[in-house]
Design a protein around this motif. Sequence first.
Motif, PDB file in Angstrom:
ATOM      1  N   GLU A 121     -24.933 -10.546  -1.867  1.00 35.23           N
ATOM      2  CA  GLU A 121     -25.031  -9.101  -2.112  1.00 35.23           C
ATOM      3  C   GLU A 121     -24.828  -8.317  -0.821  1.00 35.23           C
ATOM      4  OE1 GLU A 121     -28.271  -5.878  -3.847  1.00 35.23           O
ATOM      5  OE2 GLU A 121     -28.430  -7.974  -4.457  1.00 35.23           O
ATOM      6  N   ARG A 122     -25.395  -8.816   0.293  1.00 35.03           N
ATOM      7  CA  ARG A 122     -25.239  -8.125   1.575  1.00 35.03           C
ATOM      8  C   ARG A 122     -23.781  -8.131   2.026  1.00 35.03           C
ATOM      9  NH1 ARG A 122     -24.925  -8.792   7.058  1.00 35.03           N
ATOM     10  NH2 ARG A 122     -24.701 -11.052   6.916  1.00 35.03           N
TER      11      ARG A 122
ATOM     12  N   ALA B 127     -21.958 -18.093   7.109  1.00 35.20           N
ATOM     13  CA  ALA B 127     -22.548 -17.750   5.814  1.00 35.20           C
ATOM     14  C   ALA B 127     -23.924 -18.351   5.593  1.00 35.20           C
ATOM     15  CB  ALA B 127     -21.609 -18.207   4.701  1.00 35.20           C
ATOM     16  N   HIS B 128     -24.688 -17.664   4.760  1.00 37.70           N
ATOM     17  CA  HIS B 128     -25.992 -18.139   4.298  1.00 37.70           C
ATOM     18  C   HIS B 128     -26.030 -18.036   2.778  1.00 37.70           C
ATOM     19  CE1 HIS B 128     -27.391 -18.170   8.441  1.00 37.70           C
ATOM     20  NE2 HIS B 128     -26.855 -16.960   8.572  1.00 37.70           N
TER      21      HIS B 128
ATOM     22  N   ILE C 177     -18.417  -5.667   2.859  1.00 40.50           N
ATOM     23  CA  ILE C 177     -16.969  -5.634   2.610  1.00 40.50           C
ATOM     24  C   ILE C 177     -16.590  -4.314   1.933  1.00 40.50           C
ATOM     25  CG2 ILE C 177     -15.040  -6.716   1.383  1.00 40.50           C
ATOM     26  CD1 ILE C 177     -16.537  -9.373   1.592  1.00 40.50           C
ATOM     27  N   LYS C 178     -17.426  -3.865   1.016  1.00 34.92           N
ATOM     28  CA  LYS C 178     -17.154  -2.608   0.312  1.00 34.92           C
ATOM     29  C   LYS C 178     -17.126  -1.439   1.291  1.00 34.92           C
ATOM     30  CE  LYS C 178     -18.508  -0.029  -3.818  1.00 34.92           C
ATOM     31  NZ  LYS C 178     -19.462   0.040  -4.964  1.00 34.92           N
ATOM     32  N   HIS C 179     -18.065  -1.417   2.235  1.00 34.11           N
ATOM     33  CA  HIS C 179     -18.093  -0.354   3.243  1.00 34.11           C
ATOM     34  C   HIS C 179     -16.849  -0.416   4.123  1.00 34.11           C
ATOM     35  CE1 HIS C 179     -22.772   0.095   3.019  1.00 34.11           C
ATOM     36  NE2 HIS C 179     -22.135   0.741   2.056  1.00 34.11           N
ATOM     37  N   LEU C 180     -16.444  -1.636   4.492  1.00 35.54           N
ATOM     38  CA  LEU C 180     -15.252  -1.801   5.308  1.00 35.54           C
ATOM     39  C   LEU C 180     -14.011  -1.342   4.547  1.00 35.54           C
ATOM     40  CD1 LEU C 180     -13.830  -2.888   7.862  1.00 35.54           C
ATOM     41  CD2 LEU C 180     -13.742  -5.132   6.751  1.00 35.54           C
TER      42      LEU C 180
END
Length: 369
Positions: free
Chosen positions: A213-214, A207-208, A219-222
Amino acid sequence: MLLPHLAKKIVSEVRRLLDEDIIIVDTNGIIIASTDLERLGNFHEGAFLVCQEKKKRIITKEDESRLKGVKAGINLPIFFHGDVIGVIGITGDPKKVSQYGELLKKMTELLIQESYYTEQLELESRALEAFVFDWVQRREWSTVFYERAQLFGIDLHLPRRVIVGAFFSKNASLQIDIWKYVKKAWNEQGDVIVRWGNDRFLILQTAHIHEKERIATKIKHLQHALSEKYGIPFSFGVGKIVSAKNVHLSYKQAERALHVAKQTNAIIFDEDLRLEMCLEEISLPTREEFIKRTIEPLFNEQELLDTLRTFFEHHLSLKRTAQALHIHINTLHYRLKKIQELTNLNMKQTEDLVTLYLAVRFLDENTKK
């Protein structure tokens, strides 16, 4: 060693290509799989000789009378890593079946290799799961722990965020397929992905600080891709960014967020929880006792219970609550007064109002569960 369950699978696969009786024999000459079930467990002298000589043998009609347990056909050695591990035999006229011999031998060896590498991958996956389990449970790291991390190529210096995904399916093969799909689709260098029980998977993301948001978009796309592919809902809980040594904290947060997310099949970041953060710490027995002490008198008054629920759903607006229930506002006043009388809780007092809200919320959550 060629195990019976794999031998049975090979016979089943080979039979699709050839309408002849087929046997698989172990190195001791015992038939461990066959299209003719009566031959299972019998000694096959021809196959035993093939194992000794490490080359194919044609079984003739004359051999049937001098070799024990044989039928006319062809026997071929099965090799794996340079060693004979068994024999595949095809029953029939040797002139007719010999043309299929090498093809079926090669197919059998490929099936064995595939099974071996699948088992190796499964062993590696389980070893990684065991390592991650220790990671999210343990606070002190030993020398052995560092060595295991190095073996898996895991960098223990990077900050991590724990993401837990969940779904519901009792289909074991589907569960494995979903995990494999997630592993392939996520495709983030340095991230660790493991199965987490039958209906969950866990991602230890490198993580960064400024990438929420990225990650949320990813996760939403997955989630969308999984739901489209498998036709079932998926929920995600996401913990905060922590040092690698504090992964157990992010894991606990992700589990808490997932518990909230599963109620609506959503994606929930723990850092976005407010009231839910406190409510998740309240045990089920406490919730049940709270319900009993507050709104139990409404259990036989479904109309009043629905009215109270709608009142909270419309943020205490009398006008919108009456419209939603399709009743006159005077009727709504009457029902709210009745609720107060039965529960002995005054809606004009903040503490009593909050008490009623929590009771309804606990009731609805328990009902969903």
